[in-house]
Design a protein around this motif. Structure first.
Motif, PDB file in Angstrom:
ATOM      1  N   LEU A   8      13.210 -62.739 -24.671  1.00  0.00           N
ATOM      2  CA  LEU A   8      13.669 -61.478 -24.090  1.00  0.00           C
ATOM      3  C   LEU A   8      14.599 -60.698 -25.012  1.00  0.00           C
ATOM      4  N   PRO A   9      15.630 -61.304 -25.615  1.00  0.00           N
ATOM      5  CA  PRO A   9      16.510 -60.510 -26.483  1.00  0.00           C
ATOM      6  C   PRO A   9      15.814 -59.881 -27.692  1.00  0.00           C
ATOM      7  N   ALA A  58      13.775 -54.978 -30.330  1.00  0.00           N
ATOM      8  CA  ALA A  58      12.621 -54.285 -30.901  1.00  0.00           C
ATOM      9  C   ALA A  58      12.291 -53.016 -30.129  1.00  0.00           C
ATOM     10  N   SER A  59      12.429 -53.055 -28.813  1.00  0.00           N
ATOM     11  CA  SER A  59      12.137 -51.842 -28.036  1.00  0.00           C
ATOM     12  C   SER A  59      13.205 -50.780 -28.260  1.00  0.00           C
ATOM     13  N   PHE A  60      14.453 -51.191 -28.490  1.00  0.00           N
ATOM     14  CA  PHE A  60      15.505 -50.225 -28.772  1.00  0.00           C
ATOM     15  C   PHE A  60      15.264 -49.534 -30.112  1.00  0.00           C
ATOM     16  N   TYR A  61      14.908 -50.297 -31.139  1.00  0.00           N
ATOM     17  CA  TYR A  61      14.654 -49.715 -32.451  1.00  0.00           C
ATOM     18  C   TYR A  61      13.291 -49.034 -32.533  1.00  0.00           C
ATOM     19  N   GLY A  62      12.427 -49.247 -31.579  1.00  0.00           N
ATOM     20  CA  GLY A  62      11.126 -48.588 -31.575  1.00  0.00           C
ATOM     21  C   GLY A  62      11.159 -47.189 -30.999  1.00  0.00           C
ATOM     22  N   MET A  63      12.292 -46.794 -30.415  1.00  0.00           N
ATOM     23  CA  MET A  63      12.411 -45.442 -29.871  1.00  0.00           C
ATOM     24  C   MET A  63      12.511 -44.431 -31.005  1.00  0.00           C
ATOM     25  N   ILE A  70      19.038 -39.438 -34.124  1.00  0.00           N
ATOM     26  CA  ILE A  70      20.492 -39.528 -34.183  1.00  0.00           C
ATOM     27  C   ILE A  70      20.964 -40.977 -34.345  1.00  0.00           C
ATOM     28  N   MET A  71      20.090 -41.949 -34.386  1.00  0.00           N
ATOM     29  CA  MET A  71      20.494 -43.354 -34.497  1.00  0.00           C
ATOM     30  C   MET A  71      21.107 -43.591 -35.881  1.00  0.00           C
ATOM     31  N   PRO A  72      22.354 -44.048 -35.950  1.00  0.00           N
ATOM     32  CA  PRO A  72      22.988 -44.232 -37.265  1.00  0.00           C
ATOM     33  C   PRO A  72      22.373 -45.363 -38.078  1.00  0.00           C
ATOM     34  N   ASP A  73      21.737 -46.319 -37.438  1.00  0.00           N
ATOM     35  CA  ASP A  73      21.161 -47.454 -38.156  1.00  0.00           C
ATOM     36  C   ASP A  73      19.976 -47.056 -39.018  1.00  0.00           C
ATOM     37  N   LEU A  74      19.351 -45.925 -38.722  1.00  0.00           N
ATOM     38  CA  LEU A  74      18.177 -45.511 -39.487  1.00  0.00           C
ATOM     39  C   LEU A  74      18.550 -45.068 -40.899  1.00  0.00           C
ATOM     40  N   ASN A  75      19.761 -44.610 -41.101  1.00  0.00           N
ATOM     41  CA  ASN A  75      20.196 -44.149 -42.421  1.00  0.00           C
ATOM     42  C   ASN A  75      20.857 -45.241 -43.246  1.00  0.00           C
ATOM     43  N   TRP A  76      21.153 -46.382 -42.660  1.00  0.00           N
ATOM     44  CA  TRP A  76      21.770 -47.482 -43.402  1.00  0.00           C
ATOM     45  C   TRP A  76      20.734 -48.161 -44.279  1.00  0.00           C
ATOM     46  N   ALA A 106      18.334 -55.322 -38.217  1.00  0.00           N
ATOM     47  CA  ALA A 106      17.645 -55.405 -36.929  1.00  0.00           C
ATOM     48  C   ALA A 106      16.772 -56.650 -36.866  1.00  0.00           C
ATOM     49  N   LEU A 107      16.090 -56.957 -37.957  1.00  0.00           N
ATOM     50  CA  LEU A 107      15.270 -58.175 -37.987  1.00  0.00           C
ATOM     51  C   LEU A 107      16.142 -59.415 -37.878  1.00  0.00           C
ATOM     52  N   GLY A 108      17.273 -59.407 -38.559  1.00  0.00           N
ATOM     53  CA  GLY A 108      18.199 -60.538 -38.458  1.00  0.00           C
ATOM     54  C   GLY A 108      18.747 -60.702 -37.055  1.00  0.00           C
ATOM     55  N   LEU A 109      19.053 -59.579 -36.409  1.00  0.00           N
ATOM     56  CA  LEU A 109      19.534 -59.632 -35.028  1.00  0.00           C
ATOM     57  C   LEU A 109      18.471 -60.218 -34.104  1.00  0.00           C
ATOM     58  N   MET A 110      17.206 -59.862 -34.338  1.00  0.00           N
ATOM     59  CA  MET A 110      16.124 -60.414 -33.519  1.00  0.00           C
ATOM     60  C   MET A 110      15.986 -61.922 -33.732  1.00  0.00           C
TER      61      MET A 110
END
Length: 61
Positions: A12-13, A18-23, A27-33, A40-44
């Protein structure tokens, strides 16, 4: 049924992350890092491995 419940808790996590980053938001700041995608993969992976270790340690598996 216990194994299916554990599988749901383990997967589930990563599905939530993955669904959060698939939106498609601009304006998501993580996209520019530079490490946003690997982060995100490490968090998954961590969010999948942590419940598995907990259930393995507590004797459910």
């Amino acid at each position: 049924i216990k194994i299916f419940s554990i599988a749901c808790v383990v997967f589930l996590p990563p599905t939530l992350v993955a669904s959060f980053y698939g939106m498609n938001f601009h304006i998501m700041p993580d996209l520019n890092w530079s490490l946003g995608y690997p982060g995100a993969l490490g968090l998954m992976v961590v969010s999948c491995f942590a419940p598995y270790r907990y259930f393995k340690h507590s004797g459910w598996l």
